[in-house]
Design a protein around this motif. Structure first.
Motif, short mmCIF file in Angstrom:
data_model
loop_
_atom_site.label_atom_id
_atom_site.label_comp_id
_atom_site.label_asym_id
_atom_site.label_seq_id
_atom_site.Cartn_x
_atom_site.Cartn_y
_atom_site.Cartn_z
N LEU A 191 -34.75 -67.98 53.08
CA LEU A 191 -35.08 -68.33 51.69
C LEU A 191 -36.29 -69.26 51.65
O LEU A 191 -36.19 -70.47 51.86
N VAL A 197 -37.34 -60.25 47.47
CA VAL A 197 -35.90 -60.01 47.36
C VAL A 197 -35.70 -58.56 46.98
O VAL A 197 -36.30 -58.07 46.02
N THR A 208 -39.69 -62.02 43.79
CA THR A 208 -39.90 -62.94 44.90
C THR A 208 -39.19 -64.26 44.62
O THR A 208 -38.98 -64.64 43.47
N VAL A 209 -38.83 -64.95 45.70
CA VAL A 209 -38.17 -66.24 45.57
C VAL A 209 -39.17 -67.25 45.00
O VAL A 209 -40.29 -67.39 45.50
N ILE A 219 -35.57 -66.23 40.92
CA ILE A 219 -36.41 -65.09 41.29
C ILE A 219 -37.52 -64.93 40.25
O ILE A 219 -37.25 -64.90 39.04
N PHE A 233 -26.59 -63.40 47.49
CA PHE A 233 -27.63 -63.03 48.44
C PHE A 233 -27.08 -62.85 49.85
O PHE A 233 -26.23 -63.61 50.30
N ILE A 240 -34.01 -60.23 52.79
CA ILE A 240 -33.05 -60.76 51.83
C ILE A 240 -32.75 -59.72 50.75
O ILE A 240 -33.66 -59.12 50.17
N ALA A 242 -30.21 -58.93 47.21
CA ALA A 242 -29.32 -59.47 46.19
C ALA A 242 -28.31 -58.40 45.81
O ALA A 242 -28.60 -57.20 45.88
#
Length: 279
Positions: A191, A197, A208-209, A219, A233, A240, A242
């Motif tokens: 992370l 993601v 994207t994070v 996000i 997650f 990664i 979700a």
């Protein structure tokens, strides 16, 4: 949260279910039918049913169309070709279908939040039902939560039970907790702001994070930011992921921002529309 494997269970039919036709006792020899593993069994008309896969006391497990069916030993007699039951294959099939439907209805009624879950022998309470969905049953235990496939459950004389003994269940929960801890550590390491993601099967990029803490992950998308619970997650083969399909994620973005989310960037052959959210 991790899923744990399910032990193989079979449809079990009592004597009444296989005694609807006239008995062939007159054809039985003095020694009785050969009810040993590997022996082929037949119906009352001489049609092959399948092989005996195992014998446990008075329970005879027969593999029928690739599935185990448990019959009582006194449901068999000695036919012209070998061990035979006293009804036809069609009658047996109908009895199996009815037993499966009755079991499913009873299980649906028993699988309610808060219900105690007993071990296979019924002597130990393993945990309680937390929630039930299409992907399985979340069980609350003293050492954490674990998701178990629905087909691991049945209704016994003592109530809702699983196909696990207390020892097997404790071992499975421990393994699931270890796997969950390892996955959580991998997610924590991955992370970072700007990391992509993906959807639940990894085929579609959701965003994207932007930021994260112990409770939530924010996000970033073209339509705005959306916060999702950290527990949603996991680590997939592509990074990664979700626990959302692209459609579910778009709905979450729309709810958070008041504007439709852009179409997710989907890889070739994406089948994520058929995915279900994980817990």
């Amino acid at each position: 949260m991790r899923k744990i494997a399910v032990l193989l269970t079979s449809v079990s039919l009592g004597l009444a279910a296989v005694a609807a036709a006239p008995t062939m006792a007159a054809a039985q020899d003095a020694a009785g039918p050969n009810l040993t593993a590997g022996t082929t069994v037949y119906d009352s008309e001489g049609t092959e049913i399948g092989l005996i896969s195992s014998v446990s006391g008075s329970n005879i497990v027969v593999t029928m169309n690739g599935k185990p069916v448990t019959l009582p030993a006194n449901a068999f007699t000695q036919g012209d070709k070998g061990p035979a039951i006293t009804i036809t294959l069609a009658q047996l099939t109908a009895a199996i279908d009815k037993a499966a439907a009755d079991n499913a209805a009873a299980l649906t009624s028993a699988l309610q939040p808060g219900a105690d879950i007993r071990s296979a022998g019924g002597t130990a309470i393993l945990g309680k039902v937390k929630l039930v969905d299409a992907t399985g049953v979340v069980v609350t235990t003293p050492t954490g939560e674990v998701k178990v496939p629905k087909n691991a459950f049945f209704v016994s004389q003592q109530g809702l039970a699983t196909s696990f003994t207390a020892e097997q269940f404790a071992s499975a929960v421990a393994q699931a907790n270890q796997a969950s801890a390892a996955d959580d550590a991998a997610v924590a390491a991955a992370l970072k702001p700007g990391v992509e993601v993906r959807s639940i099967n990894g085929a579609a990029v959701l965003g994207t994070v932007k930021s994260f803490d112990n409770a939530n992950v924010v996000i970033a998308t073209a339509s705005g930011d959306v916060a999702l619970p950290r527990s949603a997650f996991n680590m997939g083969a592509s990074g990664i992921v979700a626990a959302y399909t692209p459609e579910q994620f778009a709905a979450a973005v729309a709810q958070a921002t008041g504007a439709p989310a852009p179409a997710a960037e989907t890889a070739a052959g994406d089948t994520s529309a058929a995915e279900a959210p994980a817990n």
